[in-house]
Design a protein around this motif. Structure first.
Motif, PDB file in Angstrom:
ATOM      1  N   LEU A  64       9.263  34.509  -5.444  1.00  0.00           N
ATOM      2  CA  LEU A  64      10.089  33.055  -5.050  1.00  0.00           C
ATOM      3  C   LEU A  64      10.026  32.826  -3.505  1.00  0.00           C
ATOM      4  O   LEU A  64      10.111  31.768  -3.109  1.00  0.00           O
ATOM      5  CB  LEU A  64      11.359  33.100  -5.841  1.00  0.00           C
ATOM      6  CG  LEU A  64      11.034  32.753  -7.361  1.00  0.00           C
ATOM      7  CD1 LEU A  64      12.120  32.930  -7.963  1.00  0.00           C
ATOM      8  CD2 LEU A  64      10.401  31.397  -7.594  1.00  0.00           C
ATOM      9  N   ARG A  65      10.428  34.151  -2.973  1.00  0.00           N
ATOM     10  CA  ARG A  65      10.815  33.992  -1.444  1.00  0.00           C
ATOM     11  C   ARG A  65       9.472  33.503  -0.565  1.00  0.00           C
ATOM     12  O   ARG A  65       9.791  32.904   0.349  1.00  0.00           O
ATOM     13  CB  ARG A  65      11.219  35.319  -0.845  1.00  0.00           C
ATOM     14  CG  ARG A  65      10.082  36.417  -1.158  1.00  0.00           C
ATOM     15  CD  ARG A  65      10.868  37.859  -0.704  1.00  0.00           C
ATOM     16  NE  ARG A  65       9.805  38.753  -1.051  1.00  0.00           N
ATOM     17  CZ  ARG A  65       9.201  39.528  -0.034  1.00  0.00           C
ATOM     18  NH1 ARG A  65       9.682  39.399   1.460  1.00  0.00           N
ATOM     19  NH2 ARG A  65       8.172  40.271   0.056  1.00  0.00           N
ATOM     20  N   TRP A  66       8.422  33.672  -1.188  1.00  0.00           N
ATOM     21  CA  TRP A  66       7.204  33.267  -0.579  1.00  0.00           C
ATOM     22  C   TRP A  66       7.197  31.895  -0.667  1.00  0.00           C
ATOM     23  O   TRP A  66       6.956  30.874   0.366  1.00  0.00           O
ATOM     24  CB  TRP A  66       5.952  33.704  -1.163  1.00  0.00           C
ATOM     25  CG  TRP A  66       5.659  35.030  -1.089  1.00  0.00           C
ATOM     26  CD1 TRP A  66       6.503  35.897  -0.273  1.00  0.00           C
ATOM     27  CD2 TRP A  66       4.748  35.710  -1.756  1.00  0.00           C
ATOM     28  NE1 TRP A  66       5.796  37.254  -0.358  1.00  0.00           N
ATOM     29  CE2 TRP A  66       5.035  37.090  -1.230  1.00  0.00           C
ATOM     30  CE3 TRP A  66       3.694  35.464  -2.631  1.00  0.00           C
ATOM     31  CZ2 TRP A  66       4.158  38.162  -1.858  1.00  0.00           C
ATOM     32  CZ3 TRP A  66       2.888  36.509  -2.992  1.00  0.00           C
ATOM     33  CH2 TRP A  66       2.853  37.919  -2.695  1.00  0.00           C
ATOM     34  N   LEU A  67       7.669  31.058  -1.653  1.00  0.00           N
ATOM     35  CA  LEU A  67       7.903  29.617  -1.931  1.00  0.00           C
ATOM     36  C   LEU A  67       8.887  28.993  -1.081  1.00  0.00           C
ATOM     37  O   LEU A  67       8.518  28.251  -0.447  1.00  0.00           O
ATOM     38  CB  LEU A  67       7.995  29.182  -3.249  1.00  0.00           C
ATOM     39  CG  LEU A  67       6.918  29.749  -4.509  1.00  0.00           C
ATOM     40  CD1 LEU A  67       7.205  29.117  -5.833  1.00  0.00           C
ATOM     41  CD2 LEU A  67       5.586  29.265  -4.149  1.00  0.00           C
ATOM     42  N   LEU A  84      -0.645  19.504  -1.174  1.00  0.00           N
ATOM     43  CA  LEU A  84      -0.708  19.452  -2.540  1.00  0.00           C
ATOM     44  C   LEU A  84       0.262  20.734  -3.175  1.00  0.00           C
ATOM     45  O   LEU A  84       0.950  20.439  -4.152  1.00  0.00           O
ATOM     46  CB  LEU A  84      -2.169  19.433  -3.290  1.00  0.00           C
ATOM     47  CG  LEU A  84      -3.026  18.556  -3.017  1.00  0.00           C
ATOM     48  CD1 LEU A  84      -4.407  18.900  -3.531  1.00  0.00           C
ATOM     49  CD2 LEU A  84      -2.351  17.214  -3.647  1.00  0.00           C
ATOM     50  N   PHE A  85       0.129  21.693  -2.761  1.00  0.00           N
ATOM     51  CA  PHE A  85       0.807  22.974  -3.238  1.00  0.00           C
ATOM     52  C   PHE A  85       2.590  22.737  -2.889  1.00  0.00           C
ATOM     53  O   PHE A  85       3.363  23.284  -3.560  1.00  0.00           O
ATOM     54  CB  PHE A  85       0.343  24.260  -2.588  1.00  0.00           C
ATOM     55  CG  PHE A  85       1.100  25.481  -3.032  1.00  0.00           C
ATOM     56  CD1 PHE A  85       0.849  25.790  -4.207  1.00  0.00           C
ATOM     57  CD2 PHE A  85       2.103  26.201  -2.193  1.00  0.00           C
ATOM     58  CE1 PHE A  85       1.566  27.053  -4.707  1.00  0.00           C
ATOM     59  CE2 PHE A  85       2.699  27.161  -2.617  1.00  0.00           C
ATOM     60  CZ  PHE A  85       2.456  27.745  -3.868  1.00  0.00           C
ATOM     61  N   LEU A  86       2.678  21.974  -1.673  1.00  0.00           N
ATOM     62  CA  LEU A  86       4.047  21.729  -1.605  1.00  0.00           C
ATOM     63  C   LEU A  86       4.834  20.877  -2.586  1.00  0.00           C
ATOM     64  O   LEU A  86       6.044  21.293  -2.841  1.00  0.00           O
ATOM     65  CB  LEU A  86       4.381  21.077  -0.173  1.00  0.00           C
ATOM     66  CG  LEU A  86       5.613  20.622   0.220  1.00  0.00           C
ATOM     67  CD1 LEU A  86       6.458  21.577   0.509  1.00  0.00           C
ATOM     68  CD2 LEU A  86       5.603  19.575   1.192  1.00  0.00           C
ATOM     69  N   VAL A  87       4.064  20.043  -3.343  1.00  0.00           N
ATOM     70  CA  VAL A  87       4.837  19.208  -4.326  1.00  0.00           C
ATOM     71  C   VAL A  87       5.192  20.179  -5.583  1.00  0.00           C
ATOM     72  O   VAL A  87       6.431  20.239  -6.001  1.00  0.00           O
ATOM     73  CB  VAL A  87       3.858  18.157  -4.848  1.00  0.00           C
ATOM     74  CG1 VAL A  87       4.402  17.417  -6.066  1.00  0.00           C
ATOM     75  CG2 VAL A  87       3.595  17.216  -3.755  1.00  0.00           C
ATOM     76  N   LEU A 113       8.923  21.364  -6.893  1.00  0.00           N
ATOM     77  CA  LEU A 113       9.308  21.481  -8.410  1.00  0.00           C
ATOM     78  C   LEU A 113       9.638  22.609  -8.785  1.00  0.00           C
ATOM     79  O   LEU A 113      10.658  22.879  -9.679  1.00  0.00           O
ATOM     80  CB  LEU A 113       8.222  20.756  -9.188  1.00  0.00           C
ATOM     81  CG  LEU A 113       7.890  19.345  -8.965  1.00  0.00           C
ATOM     82  CD1 LEU A 113       6.649  18.882  -9.700  1.00  0.00           C
ATOM     83  CD2 LEU A 113       9.031  18.237  -9.141  1.00  0.00           C
ATOM     84  N   THR A 114       8.811  23.999  -8.429  1.00  0.00           N
ATOM     85  CA  THR A 114       9.301  25.010  -8.940  1.00  0.00           C
ATOM     86  C   THR A 114      10.533  25.522  -8.453  1.00  0.00           C
ATOM     87  O   THR A 114      11.353  26.066  -9.206  1.00  0.00           O
ATOM     88  CB  THR A 114       8.043  26.266  -8.725  1.00  0.00           C
ATOM     89  OG1 THR A 114       6.893  25.616  -9.163  1.00  0.00           O
ATOM     90  CG2 THR A 114       8.371  27.440  -9.241  1.00  0.00           C
ATOM     91  N   ALA A 116      13.114  23.917  -7.718  1.00  0.00           N
ATOM     92  CA  ALA A 116      14.094  22.911  -8.230  1.00  0.00           C
ATOM     93  C   ALA A 116      14.469  23.437  -9.577  1.00  0.00           C
ATOM     94  O   ALA A 116      15.825  23.501  -9.982  1.00  0.00           O
ATOM     95  CB  ALA A 116      13.694  21.539  -8.284  1.00  0.00           C
ATOM     96  N   GLN A 117      13.275  23.751 -10.519  1.00  0.00           N
ATOM     97  CA  GLN A 117      13.440  24.309 -11.874  1.00  0.00           C
ATOM     98  C   GLN A 117      14.190  25.672 -11.812  1.00  0.00           C
ATOM     99  O   GLN A 117      15.071  25.857 -12.523  1.00  0.00           O
ATOM    100  CB  GLN A 117      12.070  24.301 -12.550  1.00  0.00           C
ATOM    101  CG  GLN A 117      12.342  24.896 -13.804  1.00  0.00           C
ATOM    102  CD  GLN A 117      13.092  24.017 -14.741  1.00  0.00           C
ATOM    103  OE1 GLN A 117      12.867  22.776 -14.667  1.00  0.00           O
ATOM    104  NE2 GLN A 117      14.014  24.522 -15.779  1.00  0.00           N
ATOM    105  N   VAL A 118      13.781  26.490 -10.763  1.00  0.00           N
ATOM    106  CA  VAL A 118      14.554  27.659 -10.805  1.00  0.00           C
ATOM    107  C   VAL A 118      16.025  27.607 -10.329  1.00  0.00           C
ATOM    108  O   VAL A 118      16.947  28.383 -10.963  1.00  0.00           O
ATOM    109  CB  VAL A 118      13.988  28.549  -9.593  1.00  0.00           C
ATOM    110  CG1 VAL A 118      14.543  29.762  -9.383  1.00  0.00           C
ATOM    111  CG2 VAL A 118      12.325  29.027 -10.059  1.00  0.00           C
ATOM    112  N   ALA A 119      16.580  26.777  -9.612  1.00  0.00           N
ATOM    113  CA  ALA A 119      17.909  26.310  -9.343  1.00  0.00           C
ATOM    114  C   ALA A 119      18.574  26.117 -10.426  1.00  0.00           C
ATOM    115  O   ALA A 119      19.779  26.355 -10.750  1.00  0.00           O
ATOM    116  CB  ALA A 119      17.937  25.314  -7.854  1.00  0.00           C
ATOM    117  N   ARG A 120      17.777  24.912 -11.208  1.00  0.00           N
ATOM    118  CA  ARG A 120      18.498  24.579 -12.450  1.00  0.00           C
ATOM    119  C   ARG A 120      18.611  25.742 -13.335  1.00  0.00           C
ATOM    120  O   ARG A 120      19.772  25.601 -13.989  1.00  0.00           O
ATOM    121  CB  ARG A 120      17.656  23.539 -13.062  1.00  0.00           C
ATOM    122  CG  ARG A 120      18.119  22.970 -14.529  1.00  0.00           C
ATOM    123  CD  ARG A 120      17.236  21.706 -14.843  1.00  0.00           C
ATOM    124  NE  ARG A 120      17.931  21.143 -16.014  1.00  0.00           N
ATOM    125  CZ  ARG A 120      17.638  21.556 -17.266  1.00  0.00           C
ATOM    126  NH1 ARG A 120      17.060  22.649 -17.451  1.00  0.00           N
ATOM    127  NH2 ARG A 120      18.522  20.993 -18.212  1.00  0.00           N
TER     128      ARG A 120
END
Length: 301
Positions: A3-6, A64-67, A71-72, A74-78
Motif C-alpha cells: 500500500l505504501r507504494w500506492l 490509467l493506474f492513478l485512477v 480508488l484502492t 479510498a477503499q482501504v481508508a473506508r
C-alpha cells in the motif's frame, strides 16, 4: 504490492515533484524514488517519466493506474474506518428476540428507538420467540439479547437486567359477573378457570395464580396452556376462562375482554433483558448498554 507504494505513487502524481511529495510523506526523496521504482518493477511498466531537466510526468499507463490506485486507497481508508467503528460498537449487527407480551410494554420499542437514534450504524434483527426457545438461542449464539419474563434462575453463562416491573391485572369476559366490580377480591375467583401461556409452566404467572388461590382459599383450575397471552386473551374473549396478564397488555383491545385490578393482592411481574455474560461483540455490548440505560430510565420513572 504494498500500500505504501500506492500512497507514494499517488503523492508523486498529484505533485509531479519528487521533493514536495517526499516532504509531504515525511520520506527522503531517495526513499520515495525507490518505492516508485519498486512499484514499476512489480507491475512491469513505467508509470512516471523522470526528466532530468523537466518535471516528472505520468505515462499513459501511469494515468490509467492513478485512477485505480486512488480508488484502492479510498477503499482501504473506508475499510480502516469501518474496522475502527466496529471496534467501538458503532457499526455491526445484533439479534433480538422477545416474548409477545414484551412488545406491549413499551420497553422493546424504547430500546429499538434508542438504537435508531444512537447515530451509529447498528443493525438490529428482531423476532418473536417463546422463553425456552430464547434461552436455547442465546446459548447457541443465534440471538444476542432476549426480552422475556423473569425467571428465578438462568443458565450460568447468561445474565439478566430487569427492564420493567409491572402489576398483574385480571382479564375477564365482558359479560362476566365480576366485570361490574371496580376491583376483584381473590375470594371471588374460586370458580374460575385460569388460562396461562404454556411457556410459563413453573414460574411467574403460575406463581401468581397459586398466591391468589392461597388468599382466596381455593384450589385453582387451569385451562389447557396456550401459546402466549394474546392467545390467552382470545380464549377469555370467548368466555372460556380468565387470565392474569401484565398490566401493559391492557392496550390490547380485544372485543369482549375487560381488565380489572385485583382488590387484595399486588402481584408483580418483571420483564428482563437477558444476554451472554462474556459476549465480546462491540455491537452487542453497545446494545447491552442501551438495555441498561432503558432499565435505569424505568427505575427513575
Amino acid at each position: 504490492m504494498e500500500l505504501r507504494w500506492l500512497t507514494s505513487f499517488v503523492a508523486v502524481a498529484e505533485d509531479l515533484h519528487f521533493g514536495r511529495a517526499a516532504e509531504r510523506l515525511h520520506l527522503a526523496p531517495s526513499a520515495l524514488s525507490a518505492q516508485i521504482r519498486a512499484l514499476e518493477s512489480h507491475l512491469g511498466v513505467r508509470l512516471v517519466d523522470r526528466g532530468r531537466r523537466s518535471r516528472p510526468r505520468l505515462t499513459g499507463a501511469g494515468e490509467l493506474f492513478l485512477v485505480e490506485a486512488g480508488l484502492t486507497l479510498a477503499q482501504v481508508a473506508r475499510a480502516q474506518a469501518v474496522g475502527r467503528r466496529a471496534g467501538r460498537g458503532e457499526v455491526g449487527r445484533a439479534e433480538i428476540a422477545y416474548v409477545a407480551s414484551a412488545a406491549f410494554s413499551g420497553v422493546l420499542t424504547q430500546v429499538l428507538s434508542a438504537c435508531a437514534d444512537d447515530g451509529k450504524d447498528l443493525t438490529v434483527g428482531v423476532r418473536e420467540l417463546e422463553t425456552p426457545a430464547q434461552l436455547e438461542a442465546l446459548a447457541s449464539g443465534t440471538i444476542d439479547v432476549g426480552f422475556l419474563r423473569w425467571r428465578p434462575t438462568y443458565p450460568p453463562d447468561l445474565t439478566a437486567i430487569c427492564l420493567l416491573a409491572e402489576e398483574v391485572v385480571l382479564a375477564l369476559p365482558e359479560g362476566h359477573r365480576l366485570a361490574r366490580l371496580q376491583a376483584v377480591p381473590a375470594s371471588e375467583l374460586g370458580a374460575e378457570t385460569f388460562v396461562v401461556p404454556h411457556f410459563d409452566e413453573q414460574h411467574d404467572f403460575r406463581d401468581h395464580i397459586r398466591r391468589l388461590a392461597e388468599l382466596g382459599g381455593f384450589s385453582p383450575r387451569l385451562a389447557p396452556p396456550v401459546k402466549d397471552f394474546i392467545a390467552a386473551l382470545t380464549l377469555v374473549s370467548g368466555g372460556l376462562g380468565v387470565a392474569l396478564p401484565p398490566a401493559s397488555l391492557r392496550c390490547v383491545h380485544l372485543p369482549g375482554v375487560v381488565y380489572r385490578p385485583l382488590a387484595d393482592a399486588r402481584l408483580i411481574t418483571r420483564l428482563v433483558g437477558v444476554h451472554r455474560r462474556q459476549d465480546t461483540s462491540p455491537a452487542v455490548r453497545r446494545l447491552i448498554r442501551l438495555l441498561s440505560a432503558a432499565a435505569d430510565g424505568k427505575a427513575a420513572a
